[in-house]
Design a protein around this motif. Structure first.
Motif, short mmCIF file in Angstrom:
data_model
loop_
_atom_site.label_atom_id
_atom_site.label_comp_id
_atom_site.label_asym_id
_atom_site.label_seq_id
_atom_site.Cartn_x
_atom_site.Cartn_y
_atom_site.Cartn_z
N PHE A 79 0.52 -1.09 0.01
CA PHE A 79 0.30 0.50 0.35
C PHE A 79 0.85 1.96 0.19
CE2 PHE A 79 -2.09 -3.77 2.68
CZ PHE A 79 -2.92 -3.90 1.63
N ILE A 80 2.34 1.28 0.11
CA ILE A 80 3.52 2.39 0.09
C ILE A 80 3.67 2.74 -1.36
CG2 ILE A 80 5.19 2.82 0.77
CD1 ILE A 80 3.49 2.20 3.31
N GLU A 81 3.51 3.99 -1.45
CA GLU A 81 3.66 5.16 -2.55
C GLU A 81 5.11 4.93 -2.22
OE1 GLU A 81 1.50 5.85 -4.82
OE2 GLU A 81 -0.17 4.45 -3.75
N LYS A 82 5.75 5.40 -1.42
CA LYS A 82 7.25 5.74 -0.94
C LYS A 82 7.82 5.70 0.49
CE LYS A 82 8.50 6.94 -4.99
NZ LYS A 82 9.29 6.34 -6.24
N ASP A 110 20.06 3.03 2.74
CA ASP A 110 20.61 2.05 2.96
C ASP A 110 20.17 1.32 4.31
OD1 ASP A 110 22.10 2.60 1.15
OD2 ASP A 110 24.06 3.13 2.23
N PHE A 111 19.48 1.78 5.16
CA PHE A 111 18.90 0.33 6.63
C PHE A 111 17.56 0.30 5.93
CE2 PHE A 111 16.50 0.17 10.44
CZ PHE A 111 17.58 -0.14 10.96
N ILE A 112 16.59 0.96 5.50
CA ILE A 112 15.31 0.04 5.42
C ILE A 112 15.65 -0.94 3.97
CG2 ILE A 112 13.03 0.35 3.25
CD1 ILE A 112 13.93 4.20 4.22
N LYS A 113 16.15 -0.69 2.98
CA LYS A 113 16.92 -1.96 1.91
C LYS A 113 16.96 -3.18 2.69
CE LYS A 113 17.67 1.40 -1.76
NZ LYS A 113 18.84 2.39 -2.78
N ALA A 114 17.88 -2.69 3.68
CA ALA A 114 18.99 -3.57 4.15
C ALA A 114 17.91 -4.09 5.66
CB ALA A 114 20.19 -3.94 5.01
N MET A 115 17.32 -3.61 6.42
CA MET A 115 16.45 -4.24 6.88
C MET A 115 15.42 -5.08 7.15
SD MET A 115 19.33 -4.11 9.46
CE MET A 115 17.99 -4.93 11.17
N TYR A 116 14.37 -4.39 5.51
CA TYR A 116 13.45 -4.47 5.60
C TYR A 116 13.59 -5.10 4.47
CZ TYR A 116 12.79 -0.64 9.33
OH TYR A 116 12.83 0.04 11.04
N PRO A 158 12.95 -1.71 -3.90
CA PRO A 158 14.26 -0.96 -3.29
C PRO A 158 13.58 0.01 -4.44
CG PRO A 158 15.85 -3.31 -4.69
CD PRO A 158 13.66 -3.14 -3.63
N GLU A 159 12.45 -0.08 -5.38
CA GLU A 159 12.42 1.08 -6.39
C GLU A 159 11.33 1.40 -5.79
OE1 GLU A 159 10.48 -0.30 -10.36
OE2 GLU A 159 12.96 -1.43 -10.61
N LYS A 160 10.89 1.68 -4.34
CA LYS A 160 9.61 1.81 -3.77
C LYS A 160 10.81 3.00 -3.21
CE LYS A 160 5.55 -0.15 -3.65
NZ LYS A 160 4.49 -0.55 -2.72
N VAL A 161 12.13 3.18 -2.69
CA VAL A 161 13.28 3.43 -1.63
C VAL A 161 13.60 4.32 -2.26
CG1 VAL A 161 14.65 3.08 -0.39
CG2 VAL A 161 13.30 1.02 -0.29
N GLU A 162 13.53 6.01 -1.12
CA GLU A 162 14.22 7.06 -1.63
C GLU A 162 15.02 8.15 -1.23
OE1 GLU A 162 11.76 9.58 -4.50
OE2 GLU A 162 11.74 8.21 -6.59
#
Length: 383
Positions: A157-160, A170-176, A180-184
């Motif tokens: 349900f997340i846009e970003k 980096d923490f979001i990508k590694a831990m969650y 990655p296309e949703k992470v900025e």
């Protein structure tokens, strides 16, 4: 649009310069109907949490603040706390956009529940990285099991997902392990209104006069909490004391841990080095505005982005994932926690007049635009 900000992981304090304060302020200024859902707890001026007496009110920015009590006897810093009436408030507001500040709380499940039955757009920011979170084996396991589970649950349900520093992206990508296309990166910044007020030449002149800073003095300013995690401020004071030039002066503000007060006071002479105590958010802009150079020799704080957003040259301690504040020469970095390294870096700037001029040009041209909270707030919900 109806925009609901949810910030319930820890205390929320009115009048601060944090993401939840600034994004709600400018979303409201853009004409949106803005509500902030928060705990009953806020930070007091003594550095301790205290209960806010109001549960439903509008703050000075016109934002509706709803403060919810915690279920049972759990404390504000308990990871498993839940809030009374959390889902009912969301349903009653019926927001078009939900902006979640950090997702380390169990009531994420109620946001998911609401998202399943609505067309709401959801954005999440993250203020955790490996320097302030998940520092022990048990904490890492907790993040990878509990918080990752909730992140994956809300991900559809997340846009970003926004990290507020490169290290927090980096923490979001590694831990969650989310897409990655949703992470900025969505940087923190400076309040445009306060930047404008603090730039008033009359106010700047009077403030320098108040602290006996002459027009030809080179003023260094630093600010923030001084405790066992940010003892480098004491090294900065020693470094400035070593500079054999009476026109180089230092102003220090912020709260000080009791066990460091005696050491700090011993380094102050009331003229070359002055400690002026704690100042509120608005006054921090004024003190940084009178600086020729701002120095942050310790861990990252929101003041870093604020100062760049004010167009002021800086020297900072280098940390992995925080080099985003360098926009092409406005910042010099310190790489060691020593008096010598701080002294040498300051002297290099002072003794190279063209360097401070170029640093200021970059800060004013690039920093004031990129780290403007007005611009950041607009970007945050238009992705």
């Amino acid at each position: 649009m109806k925009v609901l900000h949810i910030c319930v992981c820890g205390p929320v304090t009115d009048g601060w310069n944090y993401q939840e304060n600034m994004l709600t302020k400018y979303h409201s200024k853009f004409g949106h109907d803005v509500t902030l859902l928060a705990p009953q707890w806020a930070w007091g001026t003594n550095g301790k949490v205290e209960k806010n007496k109001s549960s439903n009110y509008r703050n000075q920015d016109g934002v509706q603040i709803i403060r919810l009590p915690i279920i049972g006897k759990k404390e504000i810093f308990n990871s498993f706390k839940r809030y009374i009436g959390f889902y009912n408030v969301i349903e009653e507001i019926s927001p078009d956009i939900i902006f979640v500040h950090n997702i380390q709380f169990i009531d994420i499940v109620n946001i998911v529940k609401y998202a399943r039955k609505s067309s709401v757009k959801i954005y999440v920011d993250n203020h955790a990285d490996f320097s302030n979170s998940a520092r022990t084996l048990m904490a890492k396991i907790f993040y990878k099991v509990v918080w990752r589970f909730l992140a994956k649950k809300i991900e559809p349900f997340i846009e970003k997902f926004y990290g507020v520093l490169p290290s927090r992206v980096d923490f979001i990508k590694a831990m969650y392990r989310v897409n990655p296309e949703k992470v900025e990166l969505l940087v923190m910044g400076a309040d445009d209104d306060e930047v404008l007020k603090a730039s008033d030449l009359r106010i700047k002149r009077l403030l320098r006069e108040k602290h006996k800073i002459n027009e030809n003095d080179f003023l260094i300013v630093t600010g923030g909490k001084i405790d066992e995690f940010k003892m480098q401020t004491l090294l900065l004071m020693q470094a400035v004391k070593r500079i054999d030039n009476k026109n180089v002066k230092l102003l220090v503000f912020g709260s000080v841990a009791d066990n460091l007060k005696e050491k700090l006071y011993s380094l102050c002479d009331g003229e070359k080095i002055q400690y002026i105590g704690w100042v509120n958010a608005a006054d921090s802009y004024k003190y940084f505005a009178i600086a020729d150079l701002v120095v942050f020799p310790g861990r990252h704080s929101i003041f870093w982005e604020q100062v760049v957003g004010q167009g002021i040259p800086m020297i900072c301690k280098y940390w992995d994932g925080s080099s985003h504040i360098d926009l092409g020469g406005n910042v010099e970095f310190i790489y060691q926690d020593t008096v010598d390294s701080i002294y040498c870096k300051i002297m290099d700037v002072i003794m190279t007049p063209n360097k401070i001029i170029e640093m200021k040009k970059v800060a004013e041209k690039e920093g004031m635009k990129y780290f403007s909270y007005k611009n950041i707030s607009e970007r945050s919900i238009l992705q």
